[in-house]
Design an enzyme around this catalytic site. Structure first.
Site, PDB file in Angstrom:
ATOM      1  N   TYR A 209      -8.379  29.817  21.948  1.00  0.00           N
ATOM      2  CA  TYR A 209      -8.492  29.499  20.463  1.00  0.00           C
ATOM      3  C   TYR A 209      -7.983  30.963  20.027  1.00  0.00           C
ATOM      4  CZ  TYR A 209     -10.363  25.147  22.074  1.00  0.00           C
ATOM      5  OH  TYR A 209     -10.610  24.330  22.365  1.00  0.00           O
TER       6      TYR A 209
ATOM      7  N   ASP B  85     -15.174  22.470  29.689  1.00  0.00           N
ATOM      8  CA  ASP B  85     -16.391  23.302  30.244  1.00  0.00           C
ATOM      9  C   ASP B  85     -17.017  23.716  29.028  1.00  0.00           C
ATOM     10  OD1 ASP B  85     -15.682  24.406  27.540  1.00  0.00           O
ATOM     11  OD2 ASP B  85     -13.580  25.442  28.662  1.00  0.00           O
TER      12      ASP B  85
ATOM     13  N   GLU C 277      -7.908  16.889  30.148  1.00  0.00           N
ATOM     14  CA  GLU C 277      -9.698  17.492  29.564  1.00  0.00           C
ATOM     15  C   GLU C 277      -8.648  16.816  28.230  1.00  0.00           C
ATOM     16  OE1 GLU C 277     -11.275  21.219  28.818  1.00  0.00           O
ATOM     17  OE2 GLU C 277      -9.101  21.326  29.639  1.00  0.00           O
TER      18      GLU C 277
ATOM     19  N   ASP D 173     -16.535  22.440  23.585  1.00  0.00           N
ATOM     20  CA  ASP D 173     -15.378  21.835  22.792  1.00  0.00           C
ATOM     21  C   ASP D 173     -14.756  20.936  24.095  1.00  0.00           C
ATOM     22  OD1 ASP D 173     -14.512  23.929  24.779  1.00  0.00           O
ATOM     23  OD2 ASP D 173     -12.879  23.566  23.915  1.00  0.00           O
TER      24      ASP D 173
END
Length: 494
Positions: free
Chosen positions: A231, A83, A471, A80
């Site tokens: 999430y 990571d 990120e 995603d």
């Protein structure tokens, strides 16, 4: 005399056409280059066995035994963000938004259309694997808490690849309906170019939506310790049911989904004034999508969705009575400090898409007595994209690899660690943190990655440890692909 008048008329028309051509506004940026890079980014996020035509060559195969814990094949899909986890909820939203980008603006993408479709297919191939069993969806591979305790390349990953699923006993209407939306939207993307694949996607979308609707509940209720706070389904599952139904109505043209939207719209929250469109909350996207059925396809029973869509759009327009959106001193739309650019890219896509629908139907948005034209919406969207690409107080692009100055230390494991080619020996879980804490620029350029972005005072620190700013994420780029295609085309770059 008549022929002379005819000649004069032709000369007048051709000179005015030439003047129009000559006065086409100058582009602030190379939107075509940004489009190419925004799609290339997805190759850096790929999990699984990489194809021979892989262009992001510093990435290699990874996660080749994913799913083996439960004896299922879950190889493939996307990581995603920075990571090495495969979260099904944001991956499905990414696929939906990439598909919507292609459906609205694919005709403007020219040579990038094939790359955009490849990016969609990398996600949907995985989503088909994750939904192969009826009334079951595999929604995550990897344990985020354990993964985040390591700083490893995906190719070296040795943390436990825990597989999580939803089913009749542990429902997840949010992730299930989003998955159905992704499969339905993608079925439209491939309808002409690969009709067999398109039919497989649509058949699965219908089955998955039925599961989402019949067995109701938020997936983070049963899987809280694994999916929260990463999430978590903060907005509930009602928005996804409306969004999923909207996509199935678009893909099937079945009266059943139209009736579902008409009957359930209110209870699923269409009247709510939630003005944030993201992987978690789909209400705004559903309002815009369904408004097209009324505006363009003249489905009169969906008349109210023009008002719902206007209400959302008006909340974004500075200076109108219903404006509710905060902007930074430098002009950036600001929703929240954690990865704010995801909201900027999703919002700008809705602006240019709604502008398209309004133009096609010769309508305008009405904001408390103030008329807002499609051109105004496009101007707002362009300003946001230009900010991302470098027109900001920091004088830097927030897309990696675009422009002369861009983030060098993004919060991304694969990008920040030496590539397998440069350093064939394994870099274990703990050793990687030496690279994470280093001040050196990332050795591998994740071309096209859009970072979380600056704070509410336009400041960006370019520190790898600051994941809220540094990120990138797949769902940040997905809507930007469509907007960049529109801008590249409108400025004659493509």
């Amino acid at each position: 005399m008549a022929s002379l008048l005819h000649l004069l008329l032709l000369l007048t028309l051709s000179s005015s056409a030439a003047a129009t051509l000559h006065h086409r506004p100058t582009a602030s940026h190379n939107y075509r280059d940004a489009l190419t890079k925004s799609i290339l980014f997805y190759e850096g996020q790929r999990s699984g066995k990489l194809p021979p035509n892989q262009r992001m060559t510093w990435r290699k195969n990874s996660g080749l035994s994913d799913g083996s814990d439960l004896k299922v094949d879950l190889v493939g899909g996307y990581y995603d963000a920075g990571d090495n986890i495969k979260f099904g909820f944001p991956m499905a939203f990414t696929a939906t938004m990439l598909s919507w980008s292609v459906l609205e603006f694919g005709g403007m993408m020219k040579s990038e259309l094939l790359n955009a479709k490849s990016a969609v297919r990398w996600a949907t191939d995985y989503l088909l694997k994750a939904t192969v069993q009826p009334n079951t969806i595999y929604v995550q591979v990897g344990d985020a808490n354990k993964d985040h305790a390591c700083w490893e390349r995906p190719e070296d990953m040795d943390t436990q690849r825990t597989v999580l699923k939803i089913d009749k006993n542990n429902p997840g209407s949010d992730v299930a309906a989003e998955t159905a939306a992704a499969l339905a939207a993608a079925s439209l993307v491939f309808r002409k170019s690969d009709p067999i694949y398109s039919k497989i996607l649509l058949k699965r979308a219908i089955r998955v939506f039925a599961f989402a609707d019949k067995y109701r509940g938020a997936y983070s209720n049963g899987l809280k310790s694994y999916v929260c706070p990463f999430y978590c389904s903060y907005s509930g599952y009602q928005d996804e049911l409306l969004w999923g139904a909207a996509w199935l109505q678009k893909a099937t043209r079945s009266p059943a989904y139209l009736k579902y939207i008409q009957t359930n719209g209110q209870t699923l929250g269409v009247d709510e004034n939630d003005n944030t469109f993201s992987w978690d909350n789909k209400h705004a996207g559903a309002k815009i999508l369904v408004s097209k059925a009324f505006l363009v396809q003249k489905v009169q029973s969906l008349h109210d969705y023009k008002g719902h869509a206007d209400s959302f759009i008006c909340s974004l327009v500075p200076g109108v009575p219903s404006s509710q959106t905060q902007y930074t001193p430098g002009g950036l739309l600001f929703k929240m400090g954690d990865s704010n650019l995801q909201y900027v890219t999703s919002t700008t896509f809705l602006l240019v898409t709604y502008a398209k629908y309004l133009t096609q139907s010769r309508k305008v948005a009405t904001c408390g007595g103030v008329i807002v034209t499609p051109r105004r919406l496009r101007t707002i969207a362009k300003k946001q994209v230009d900010y991302i690409l470098g027109d900001n107080p920091m004088k830097m692009s927030f897309m990696v690899g675009y422009g002369p100055r861009y983030p060098q230390r993004i919060h991304h494991r694969g990008s920040s660690l030496p590539s397998v080619s440069a350093h064939p020996a394994k870099i274990d879980c703990g050793s990687g943190f030496n690279f994470m804490h280093s001040e050196s620029p990332n050795p591998n350029i994740l071309v096209g990655a859009v970072v979380g972005g600056p704070d509410d005072h336009d400041r960006y620190t370019d520190e790898r440890s600051d994941y809220s700013q540094a990120e990138p994420a797949t769902y940040t780029n997905a809507p930007l692909v469509g907007t960049l295609a529109y801008l590249a085309h409108s400025f004659g770059q493509i």
